[in-house]
Design a protein around this motif. Structure first.
Motif, PDB file in Angstrom:
ATOM      1  N   VAL A  65       0.903  -1.153   0.000  1.00  0.00           N
ATOM      2  CA  VAL A  65       0.000   0.000   0.000  1.00  0.00           C
ATOM      3  C   VAL A  65       0.937   1.195   0.000  1.00  0.00           C
ATOM      4  CG1 VAL A  65      -1.820   1.240   1.221  1.00  0.00           C
ATOM      5  CG2 VAL A  65      -1.787  -1.273   1.245  1.00  0.00           C
ATOM      6  N   PHE A  66       1.050   1.848  -1.155  1.00  0.00           N
ATOM      7  CA  PHE A  66       2.158   2.769  -1.418  1.00  0.00           C
ATOM      8  C   PHE A  66       1.616   4.149  -1.778  1.00  0.00           C
ATOM      9  CE2 PHE A  66       6.740   1.837  -2.429  1.00  0.00           C
ATOM     10  CZ  PHE A  66       7.169   3.150  -2.533  1.00  0.00           C
ATOM     11  N   GLU A  67       2.144   5.174  -1.119  1.00  0.00           N
ATOM     12  CA  GLU A  67       1.686   6.535  -1.389  1.00  0.00           C
ATOM     13  C   GLU A  67       1.954   6.959  -2.828  1.00  0.00           C
ATOM     14  OE1 GLU A  67       1.458  10.500   0.937  1.00  0.00           O
ATOM     15  OE2 GLU A  67       3.573  10.044   0.684  1.00  0.00           O
ATOM     16  N   SER A  68       0.924   7.553  -3.435  1.00  0.00           N
ATOM     17  CA  SER A  68       1.053   8.191  -4.745  1.00  0.00           C
ATOM     18  C   SER A  68       0.212   9.464  -4.660  1.00  0.00           C
ATOM     19  CB  SER A  68       0.543   7.241  -5.841  1.00  0.00           C
ATOM     20  OG  SER A  68       0.858   7.713  -7.121  1.00  0.00           O
ATOM     21  N   ASN A  69       0.716  10.435  -3.930  1.00  0.00           N
ATOM     22  CA  ASN A  69      -0.118  11.520  -3.412  1.00  0.00           C
ATOM     23  C   ASN A  69      -0.580  12.529  -4.446  1.00  0.00           C
ATOM     24  OD1 ASN A  69       0.157  14.575  -2.003  1.00  0.00           O
ATOM     25  ND2 ASN A  69      -1.173  13.118  -0.933  1.00  0.00           N
ATOM     26  N   HIS A  70       0.322  13.005  -5.288  1.00  0.00           N
ATOM     27  CA  HIS A  70      -0.056  14.123  -6.152  1.00  0.00           C
ATOM     28  C   HIS A  70       0.632  14.074  -7.504  1.00  0.00           C
ATOM     29  CE1 HIS A  70       3.615  15.375  -4.001  1.00  0.00           C
ATOM     30  NE2 HIS A  70       3.912  16.037  -5.107  1.00  0.00           N
ATOM     31  N   ASP A  71       0.017  14.753  -8.445  1.00  0.00           N
ATOM     32  CA  ASP A  71       0.645  15.048  -9.723  1.00  0.00           C
ATOM     33  C   ASP A  71       1.308  16.414  -9.576  1.00  0.00           C
ATOM     34  OD1 ASP A  71       0.792  14.688 -12.847  1.00  0.00           O
ATOM     35  OD2 ASP A  71      -0.020  16.707 -12.494  1.00  0.00           O
ATOM     36  N   ILE A  72       2.582  16.484  -9.849  1.00  0.00           N
ATOM     37  CA  ILE A  72       3.334  17.723  -9.594  1.00  0.00           C
ATOM     38  C   ILE A  72       2.745  18.905 -10.342  1.00  0.00           C
ATOM     39  CG2 ILE A  72       5.576  18.869  -9.876  1.00  0.00           C
ATOM     40  CD1 ILE A  72       6.894  16.162  -9.308  1.00  0.00           C
ATOM     41  N   GLN A  73       2.382  18.716 -11.600  1.00  0.00           N
ATOM     42  CA  GLN A  73       1.837  19.830 -12.381  1.00  0.00           C
ATOM     43  C   GLN A  73       0.492  20.281 -11.824  1.00  0.00           C
ATOM     44  OE1 GLN A  73       1.576  19.101 -16.592  1.00  0.00           O
ATOM     45  NE2 GLN A  73       1.213  21.248 -17.075  1.00  0.00           N
ATOM     46  N   MET A  74      -0.376  19.338 -11.460  1.00  0.00           N
ATOM     47  CA  MET A  74      -1.660  19.719 -10.858  1.00  0.00           C
ATOM     48  C   MET A  74      -1.441  20.502  -9.576  1.00  0.00           C
ATOM     49  SD  MET A  74      -4.305  16.505 -11.276  1.00  0.00           S
ATOM     50  CE  MET A  74      -5.628  17.400 -10.442  1.00  0.00           C
ATOM     51  N   LEU A  75      -0.483  20.065  -8.763  1.00  0.00           N
ATOM     52  CA  LEU A  75      -0.200  20.766  -7.511  1.00  0.00           C
ATOM     53  C   LEU A  75       0.316  22.167  -7.773  1.00  0.00           C
ATOM     54  CD1 LEU A  75       0.148  20.803  -4.413  1.00  0.00           C
ATOM     55  CD2 LEU A  75       2.416  19.793  -4.758  1.00  0.00           C
ATOM     56  N   GLN A  76       1.259  22.289  -8.690  1.00  0.00           N
ATOM     57  CA  GLN A  76       1.851  23.594  -8.979  1.00  0.00           C
ATOM     58  C   GLN A  76       0.839  24.577  -9.559  1.00  0.00           C
ATOM     59  OE1 GLN A  76       5.147  22.335 -11.444  1.00  0.00           O
ATOM     60  NE2 GLN A  76       6.591  22.377  -9.719  1.00  0.00           N
ATOM     61  N   MET A  77      -0.106  24.072 -10.352  1.00  0.00           N
ATOM     62  CA  MET A  77      -1.093  24.940 -10.999  1.00  0.00           C
ATOM     63  C   MET A  77      -2.358  25.105 -10.162  1.00  0.00           C
ATOM     64  SD  MET A  77       0.400  25.802 -13.815  1.00  0.00           S
ATOM     65  CE  MET A  77      -0.957  26.488 -14.781  1.00  0.00           C
ATOM     66  N   GLY A  78      -2.437  24.401  -9.040  1.00  0.00           N
ATOM     67  CA  GLY A  78      -3.666  24.368  -8.261  1.00  0.00           C
ATOM     68  C   GLY A  78      -3.864  25.568  -7.356  1.00  0.00           C
ATOM     69  N   ARG A  79      -4.923  25.474  -6.544  1.00  0.00           N
ATOM     70  CA  ARG A  79      -5.391  26.613  -5.735  1.00  0.00           C
ATOM     71  C   ARG A  79      -4.687  26.756  -4.399  1.00  0.00           C
ATOM     72  NH1 ARG A  79      -8.674  24.783  -1.712  1.00  0.00           N
ATOM     73  NH2 ARG A  79      -9.424  22.630  -1.877  1.00  0.00           N
ATOM     74  N   TYR A  80      -3.852  25.783  -4.022  1.00  0.00           N
ATOM     75  CA  TYR A  80      -3.207  25.840  -2.711  1.00  0.00           C
ATOM     76  C   TYR A  80      -2.271  27.038  -2.619  1.00  0.00           C
ATOM     77  CZ  TYR A  80      -4.602  20.994  -1.570  1.00  0.00           C
ATOM     78  OH  TYR A  80      -5.289  19.846  -1.292  1.00  0.00           O
ATOM     79  N   PRO A  81      -2.166  27.664  -1.448  1.00  0.00           N
ATOM     80  CA  PRO A  81      -1.156  28.703  -1.262  1.00  0.00           C
ATOM     81  C   PRO A  81       0.250  28.110  -1.424  1.00  0.00           C
ATOM     82  CG  PRO A  81      -2.406  28.355   0.770  1.00  0.00           C
ATOM     83  CD  PRO A  81      -2.978  27.439  -0.242  1.00  0.00           C
ATOM     84  N   TRP A  82       1.191  28.970  -1.806  1.00  0.00           N
ATOM     85  CA  TRP A  82       2.538  28.471  -2.077  1.00  0.00           C
ATOM     86  C   TRP A  82       3.153  27.794  -0.855  1.00  0.00           C
ATOM     87  CZ3 TRP A  82       5.641  26.269  -4.972  1.00  0.00           C
ATOM     88  CH2 TRP A  82       7.020  26.232  -4.723  1.00  0.00           C
TER      89      TRP A  82
END
Length: 264
Positions: free
Chosen positions: A164-181
């Motif tokens: 059961v292995f973490e695959s948390n995020h897509d880097i591009q989605m994270l970088q372009m997303g709504r989260y604060p830096w």
């Protein structure tokens, strides 16, 4: 001795994994409310009152939300390392002293023919650790909530039958997303979460002849998708000469739908 498991919940909203043998059953984390956890157990046909305990990985709410209520309702033993117990103080309510057990990092506890080994990960918690389950010659590894997978971790978790292995995020989605830096920087850091690509690179170094199934876990609700995670991991593994679907397969996990009980 046989062993089987189900990922009861996995994702930003809550995490829990059920593991059982013929003689014992345990939960790793309880990141949903007790009421929600009861529903997850109903879906796999198991009774949480029959658990032999809950192992805690770290004190973040998506891993401990239901622990206090479940401990009190079902009189369950709770296992965590000393620093995690300290960090959980005030977050899980009162837990009776006789239900509190210290499970030190990089130690092994044995229950009948089941060995459970703890190992440290790199995450922004007090002393985060995950678990390796061994029974009947089989090995199940749970590893999420880590900013990277060190050589030491790789050595410990190598050639498991199932992950059961973490695959948390897509880097591009994270970088372009709504989260604060500041949040993006935390997730991308060495004490955050591994991306799809980094997870696959780590997998390529630990998959062995015994490996049959890999469950992609702890996907971000906002910065990942099941199809994208599976495609990214598969492409990276196949570029490393490890074709998915021959020796091993990839499987999804879900925030609210448990995986089928699966023999390791």
């Amino acid at each position: 001795m046989s062993m089987q498991f189900s990922v009861l919940a996995s994702g930003s909203s809550g995490n829990a994994v059920f593991v059982e043998t013929e003689s014992h059953s345990f939960l790793v984390d309880a990141g949903l409310s007790c009421k929600q956890m009861d529903k997850q157990f109903q879906q796999i046909g198991r009774d949480p009152a029959k658990l032999d305990g809950i192992f805690v990985t770290h004190e973040h709410s998506d891993h401990i939300k239901g622990i206090g209520v479940m401990a009190r309702k079902y009189k369950l033993p709770i296992y965590a390392n000393e620093r995690t117990w300290q960090a959980m103080d005030g977050l899980v309510g009162e837990i009776a002293v006789e239900q509190k057990f210290v499970f030190g990092m990089e130690t092994v506890k044995t229950f009948g023919g089941l060995d459970i080994e703890s190992f440290g990960v790199s995450h922004d918690a007090a002393e985060p650790m995950f678990y390796i389950f061994r029974a009947g010659g089989k090995k199940l590894v749970l590893i999420t909530d880590t900013g990277y997978v060190s050589d030491r971790m790789k050595g410990l978790i190598s050639n498991a039958d199932m992950y059961v292995f973490e695959s948390n995020h897509d880097i591009q989605m994270l970088q372009m997303g709504r989260y604060p830096w500041s949040v993006k920087r935390r997730i991308l850091s060495d004490v955050g979460h591994v991306s799809n690509e980094d997870a696959a690179l780590a997998m390529s170094e630990v998959i062995g002849d015994n490996t049959k199934r890999i469950y992609l876990a702890h996907l971000s609700r906002d910065n990942n998708m099941k199809d994208l995670a599976r495609m990214s991991v598969q492409q990276t593994l196949e570029a490393k000469g490890m074709p998915v679907g021959s020796q091993f397969d990839l499987f999804d996990t879900d925030p609210s739908i448990p995986t089928n009980l699966t023999a390791v």
